[in-house]
Scaffold this motif. Structure first.
Motif, PDB file in Angstrom:
ATOM      1  N   LYS A 176       0.712  -1.090   0.096  1.00 41.02           N
ATOM      2  CA  LYS A 176      -0.047  -0.135   0.127  1.00 41.02           C
ATOM      3  C   LYS A 176       0.928   1.322  -0.169  1.00 41.02           C
ATOM      4  CE  LYS A 176      -3.408  -2.603   2.936  1.00 41.02           C
ATOM      5  NZ  LYS A 176      -4.229  -2.566   3.890  1.00 41.02           N
ATOM      6  N   SER A 177       0.341   2.317  -0.532  1.00 39.73           N
ATOM      7  CA  SER A 177       1.404   3.483  -0.784  1.00 39.73           C
ATOM      8  C   SER A 177       1.585   4.047   0.425  1.00 39.73           C
ATOM      9  CB  SER A 177       0.557   4.796  -1.387  1.00 39.73           C
ATOM     10  OG  SER A 177      -0.799   4.963  -0.658  1.00 39.73           O
ATOM     11  N   SER A 178       0.953   3.868   1.658  1.00 32.47           N
ATOM     12  CA  SER A 178       1.407   4.239   3.022  1.00 32.47           C
ATOM     13  C   SER A 178       2.376   3.344   3.779  1.00 32.47           C
ATOM     14  CB  SER A 178      -0.009   4.268   3.742  1.00 32.47           C
ATOM     15  OG  SER A 178      -0.507   2.943   3.942  1.00 32.47           O
ATOM     16  N   SER A 179       2.713   2.124   2.960  1.00 34.56           N
ATOM     17  CA  SER A 179       3.869   1.261   3.704  1.00 34.56           C
ATOM     18  C   SER A 179       4.687   1.291   2.860  1.00 34.56           C
ATOM     19  CB  SER A 179       2.871  -0.017   3.898  1.00 34.56           C
ATOM     20  OG  SER A 179       1.679   0.199   4.662  1.00 34.56           O
ATOM     21  N   MET A 180       5.073   2.029   1.834  1.00 39.35           N
ATOM     22  CA  MET A 180       5.989   1.741   1.002  1.00 39.35           C
ATOM     23  C   MET A 180       7.550   2.582   1.239  1.00 39.35           C
ATOM     24  SD  MET A 180       3.909   2.043  -2.624  1.00 39.35           S
ATOM     25  CE  MET A 180       5.240   2.049  -3.662  1.00 39.35           C
ATOM     26  N   ASP A 181       7.833   2.990   2.443  1.00 35.96           N
ATOM     27  CA  ASP A 181       8.841   3.925   2.613  1.00 35.96           C
ATOM     28  C   ASP A 181       9.915   2.888   2.835  1.00 35.96           C
ATOM     29  OD1 ASP A 181       7.123   5.928   3.126  1.00 35.96           O
ATOM     30  OD2 ASP A 181       7.241   6.143   5.172  1.00 35.96           O
ATOM     31  N   ARG A 182       9.785   1.666   3.488  1.00 39.89           N
ATOM     32  CA  ARG A 182      11.017   1.065   3.775  1.00 39.89           C
ATOM     33  C   ARG A 182      11.277  -0.029   2.554  1.00 39.89           C
ATOM     34  NH1 ARG A 182      15.631   0.498   6.684  1.00 39.89           N
ATOM     35  NH2 ARG A 182      15.669  -1.432   7.752  1.00 39.89           N
ATOM     36  N   VAL A 203      13.209 -17.641   1.354  1.00 40.70           N
ATOM     37  CA  VAL A 203      14.066 -16.544   1.520  1.00 40.70           C
ATOM     38  C   VAL A 203      13.260 -15.380   1.896  1.00 40.70           C
ATOM     39  CG1 VAL A 203      15.408 -14.973  -0.013  1.00 40.70           C
ATOM     40  CG2 VAL A 203      15.341 -17.485  -0.736  1.00 40.70           C
ATOM     41  N   LEU A 204      13.855 -14.763   2.959  1.00 41.10           N
ATOM     42  CA  LEU A 204      13.111 -13.519   3.702  1.00 41.10           C
ATOM     43  C   LEU A 204      14.005 -12.192   3.251  1.00 41.10           C
ATOM     44  CD1 LEU A 204      12.865 -15.250   7.205  1.00 41.10           C
ATOM     45  CD2 LEU A 204      11.623 -15.491   5.434  1.00 41.10           C
ATOM     46  N   PHE A 205      13.315 -11.476   2.690  1.00 44.51           N
ATOM     47  CA  PHE A 205      13.737 -10.246   2.294  1.00 44.51           C
ATOM     48  C   PHE A 205      13.614  -8.923   3.051  1.00 44.51           C
ATOM     49  CE2 PHE A 205      13.835 -12.326  -1.801  1.00 44.51           C
ATOM     50  CZ  PHE A 205      15.478 -12.274  -2.260  1.00 44.51           C
ATOM     51  N   GLY A 206      12.290  -8.783   3.567  1.00 44.82           N
ATOM     52  CA  GLY A 206      11.950  -7.613   4.366  1.00 44.82           C
ATOM     53  C   GLY A 206      10.730  -7.864   5.050  1.00 44.82           C
ATOM     54  N   GLU A 207      10.504  -6.841   6.079  1.00 44.23           N
ATOM     55  CA  GLU A 207       9.187  -6.930   6.674  1.00 44.23           C
ATOM     56  C   GLU A 207       7.855  -6.716   5.721  1.00 44.23           C
ATOM     57  OE1 GLU A 207      10.413  -2.647   7.193  1.00 44.23           O
ATOM     58  OE2 GLU A 207      11.495  -4.705   7.008  1.00 44.23           O
ATOM     59  N   PRO A 208       7.032  -7.929   5.836  1.00 47.29           N
ATOM     60  CA  PRO A 208       5.891  -8.306   5.089  1.00 47.29           C
ATOM     61  C   PRO A 208       4.851  -7.087   5.484  1.00 47.29           C
ATOM     62  CG  PRO A 208       5.688  -9.867   6.622  1.00 47.29           C
ATOM     63  CD  PRO A 208       7.039  -9.052   6.645  1.00 47.29           C
ATOM     64  N   VAL A 209       3.587  -6.743   4.801  1.00 47.57           N
ATOM     65  CA  VAL A 209       2.508  -6.161   5.076  1.00 47.57           C
ATOM     66  C   VAL A 209       1.491  -7.000   6.105  1.00 47.57           C
ATOM     67  CG1 VAL A 209       0.412  -4.800   4.287  1.00 47.57           C
ATOM     68  CG2 VAL A 209       2.579  -4.589   3.062  1.00 47.57           C
ATOM     69  N   ARG A 249      10.468   2.534  14.254  1.00 49.80           N
ATOM     70  CA  ARG A 249       9.322   1.594  13.838  1.00 49.80           C
ATOM     71  C   ARG A 249      10.097   0.017  13.643  1.00 49.80           C
ATOM     72  NH1 ARG A 249       5.090   3.284  15.480  1.00 49.80           N
ATOM     73  NH2 ARG A 249       7.015   4.058  16.820  1.00 49.80           N
ATOM     74  N   PHE A 250       9.027  -0.991  13.750  1.00 51.12           N
ATOM     75  CA  PHE A 250       9.319  -2.458  13.520  1.00 51.12           C
ATOM     76  C   PHE A 250      10.110  -2.507  12.285  1.00 51.12           C
ATOM     77  CE2 PHE A 250       5.703  -3.999  16.456  1.00 51.12           C
ATOM     78  CZ  PHE A 250       6.494  -3.622  17.748  1.00 51.12           C
ATOM     79  N   GLY A 251      11.168  -3.363  12.462  1.00 56.39           N
ATOM     80  CA  GLY A 251      11.894  -3.609  11.270  1.00 56.39           C
ATOM     81  C   GLY A 251      11.698  -5.109  10.829  1.00 56.39           C
ATOM     82  N   HIS A 252      12.551  -5.726   9.975  1.00 50.94           N
ATOM     83  CA  HIS A 252      12.500  -7.096   9.378  1.00 50.94           C
ATOM     84  C   HIS A 252      12.837  -8.069  10.620  1.00 50.94           C
ATOM     85  CE1 HIS A 252      13.725 -10.823   6.868  1.00 50.94           C
ATOM     86  NE2 HIS A 252      12.291 -10.697   6.978  1.00 50.94           N
ATOM     87  N   GLY A 253      14.079  -7.517  11.452  1.00 49.49           N
ATOM     88  CA  GLY A 253      14.492  -8.125  12.478  1.00 49.49           C
ATOM     89  C   GLY A 253      13.505  -8.728  13.425  1.00 49.49           C
ATOM     90  N   THR A 254      12.508  -7.659  13.704  1.00 47.73           N
ATOM     91  CA  THR A 254      11.309  -7.912  14.651  1.00 47.73           C
ATOM     92  C   THR A 254      10.588  -9.045  13.895  1.00 47.73           C
ATOM     93  OG1 THR A 254      11.297  -5.551  15.328  1.00 47.73           O
ATOM     94  CG2 THR A 254       9.276  -7.129  15.787  1.00 47.73           C
ATOM     95  N   PHE A 255      10.105  -8.968  12.760  1.00 42.45           N
ATOM     96  CA  PHE A 255       9.340 -10.153  12.210  1.00 42.45           C
ATOM     97  C   PHE A 255      10.139 -11.539  12.427  1.00 42.45           C
ATOM     98  CE2 PHE A 255       8.558 -13.051   8.583  1.00 42.45           C
ATOM     99  CZ  PHE A 255       7.289 -13.066   8.543  1.00 42.45           C
ATOM    100  N   MET A 256      11.667 -11.425  12.115  1.00 45.97           N
ATOM    101  CA  MET A 256      12.523 -12.571  12.382  1.00 45.97           C
ATOM    102  C   MET A 256      12.232 -13.180  13.852  1.00 45.97           C
ATOM    103  SD  MET A 256      15.628 -11.534  10.133  1.00 45.97           S
ATOM    104  CE  MET A 256      16.500 -13.073  10.501  1.00 45.97           C
ATOM    105  N   VAL A 257      12.288 -12.380  14.734  1.00 48.58           N
ATOM    106  CA  VAL A 257      11.998 -12.648  16.186  1.00 48.58           C
ATOM    107  C   VAL A 257      10.685 -13.418  16.185  1.00 48.58           C
ATOM    108  CG1 VAL A 257      11.619 -12.001  18.550  1.00 48.58           C
ATOM    109  CG2 VAL A 257      13.739 -11.090  17.182  1.00 48.58           C
ATOM    110  N   CYS A 258       9.625 -13.077  15.673  1.00 48.33           N
ATOM    111  CA  CYS A 258       8.629 -13.608  15.845  1.00 48.33           C
ATOM    112  C   CYS A 258       8.415 -14.863  15.206  1.00 48.33           C
ATOM    113  CB  CYS A 258       7.154 -12.602  15.152  1.00 48.33           C
ATOM    114  SG  CYS A 258       7.066 -11.126  15.794  1.00 48.33           S
ATOM    115  N   LEU A 259       8.939 -14.918  13.930  1.00 46.85           N
ATOM    116  CA  LEU A 259       9.053 -16.449  13.387  1.00 46.85           C
ATOM    117  C   LEU A 259      10.072 -17.394  14.125  1.00 46.85           C
ATOM    118  CD1 LEU A 259       8.615 -17.920  10.637  1.00 46.85           C
ATOM    119  CD2 LEU A 259      10.595 -16.961   9.648  1.00 46.85           C
ATOM    120  N   GLU A 260      11.032 -17.067  14.722  1.00 45.09           N
ATOM    121  CA  GLU A 260      11.850 -17.848  15.401  1.00 45.09           C
ATOM    122  C   GLU A 260      11.142 -18.351  16.639  1.00 45.09           C
ATOM    123  OE1 GLU A 260      15.827 -15.013  14.050  1.00 45.09           O
ATOM    124  OE2 GLU A 260      15.034 -15.281  16.169  1.00 45.09           O
TER     125      GLU A 260
END
Length: 407
Positions: A14-20, A150-156, A206-217
């Motif tokens: 979404k346009s509001s989530s395209m910064d990162r 393959v994990l590239f970046g935080e998802p929506v 803000r949460f980054g992909h590392g936070t997503f990885m923590v959740c997955l782990e």
């Protein structure tokens, strides 16, 4: 590899989530000039800049004012850099579908994205009731077995990506089948962008992909009782990222016909646990490599002199082709420079008890990187990137061409 699941190219941004992860690279870093060959300058640099982007040059889509001032000192009136510059960011800076297309071209097979998994197996995505299928039906086709994730970046949609990645791991790459514990060890998982947090326009990170990885782990461990294992971790703070950045710095210097070798890299970032940790880790690697090179040279000298006891270990004789290509013995050190315009906050990071050091702060680095207090101590702390450029020019006694560009 037959196919791979790349959650970083999964959901339509979404346009509001395209910064990162989904923003246009040209729009986000419009300050950057394109390198073109030029005649040699009177002051030839022997150093290069490694710039982080988020929190150093921009906050979301908003350029940081100090970055504009800094680039007036880095770029001449023709838009040419006066010093080799590489932008080292963990952000994707492209649309997810574009990343999927790039993978397809590189691997020779189309990657299986989270979107494809949802469309093929609609019963797997059940957290959001509005997205549940209205009519239940079996998949019309079966996807080929997924060989790696393959994990590239935080998802929506984190809940969708977490659920489907766990399904892939617990079914050995066949998410249409039931979970089975025998799938451990699981199929390979490769991840880049380990930033726990990053800085946009908001006042706090803000949460980054590392936070997503923590959740997955943690979800994986809670379900299986075992640790999620990574085949490889890429991006900052991994050494390979800095080796490639050094390679690009040397290529730029060669394009400009600068004869003096690049000896020092200055890594400028806003995050202790990625930018500073990574730069210091690479500096440690350079010191150890140069030390080994010196020891090997002394041994070879003894051999040439006829000293029979002088031997060279098998490890010293092994030639790592990619390392020799990316990081030949030109750069001798990598200096870390921390700015205060992003994740790092000088008012909260410093312990209240001055007798304590930064070791008392919470380690925000990735689980698989060992916490070493020395690696999160920056060589220099400056207010912003403009002050960083001034400091480095002073340290290097470098006088840039006065014919600079005004943005």
């Amino acid at each position: 590899m037959q196919s791979s699941s790349a959650h970083g190219v999964s959901e339509s941004q979404k346009s509001s989530s395209m910064d990162r992860t989904g923003g246009c690279c040209d729009e986000r870093i419009r300050l950057l000039a394109v390198l073109v060959p030029q005649q040699s300058l009177p002051n030839v640099p022997t150093f290069g800049f490694l710039f982080d982007i988020d929190g150093v040059l921009v906050r979301g889509k908003t350029p940081i004012p100090a970055a504009q001032k800094a680039f007036q000192k880095l770029v001449n009136s023709q838009g040419q850099f006066l010093v080799p510059v590489v932008f080292v960011t963990n952000a994707g800076n492209c649309l997810r579908q574009k990343k999927a297309d790039q993978l397809s071209h590189i691997l020779g097979v189309p990657p299986i994205t989270i979107d494809i998994l949802r469309e093929t197996y609609p019963l797997l995505d059940m957290v959001d009731h509005d997205r549940r299928p209205k009519v239940l039906h079996l998949p019309a086709v079966e996807l080929p077995k997924i060989e790696a994730v393959v994990l590239f970046g935080e998802p929506v949609r984190w809940e969708t990506n977490l659920q489907l990645i766990i399904d892939v791991l617990l079914t050995g790459g066949c998410p249409g089948k039931p979970h089975h514990q025998a799938s451990h060890p699981h199929i390979p998982v490769l991840a880049c962008n380990m930033d726990l947090m990053w800085m946009a326009e908001a006042q706090s990170p803000r949460f980054g992909h590392g936070t997503f990885m923590v959740c997955l782990e943690n979800i994986y461990k809670k379900i299986t009782g075992k640790e999620l294992k990574y085949e490889a971790l890429m991006g900052k703070p991994s050494e390979l990222t800095y080796q490639y950045a050094e390679y690009l710095i040397r290529m730029q210097a060669a394009q400009r016909h600068w004869k003096k070798p690049i000896q020092t890299l200055y890594a400028i970032g806003d995050n202790l646990m990625t930018d500073i940790y990574g730069a210091n880790l690479y500096n440690r690697y350079l010191e150890e490599k140069n030390s080994r090179k010196g020891s090997k040279g002394r041994i070879q000298a003894k051999v040439a002199a006829g000293t029979r006891s002088a031997t060279i270990s098998q490890d010293d004789e092994i030639n790592h082709t990619w390392q020799n290509e990316l990081a030949p013995a030109t750069v001798t050190n990598c200096r870390s420079v921390l700015v205060c315009t992003g994740v790092y906050n000088p008012h909260t990071e410093v312990p209240s008890d001055t007798r304590e050091s930064i070791t008392e702060t919470v380690f925000h680095g990735h689980r698989d990187f060992r916490f070493d207090p020395a690696l999160v101590e920056p060589d220099h702390i400056v207010p912003d990137v403009d002050a960083a450029v001034d400091l480095i020019y002073q340290l290097e006694n470098f006088a840039p061409n006065q014919d600079t560009r005004t943005f």
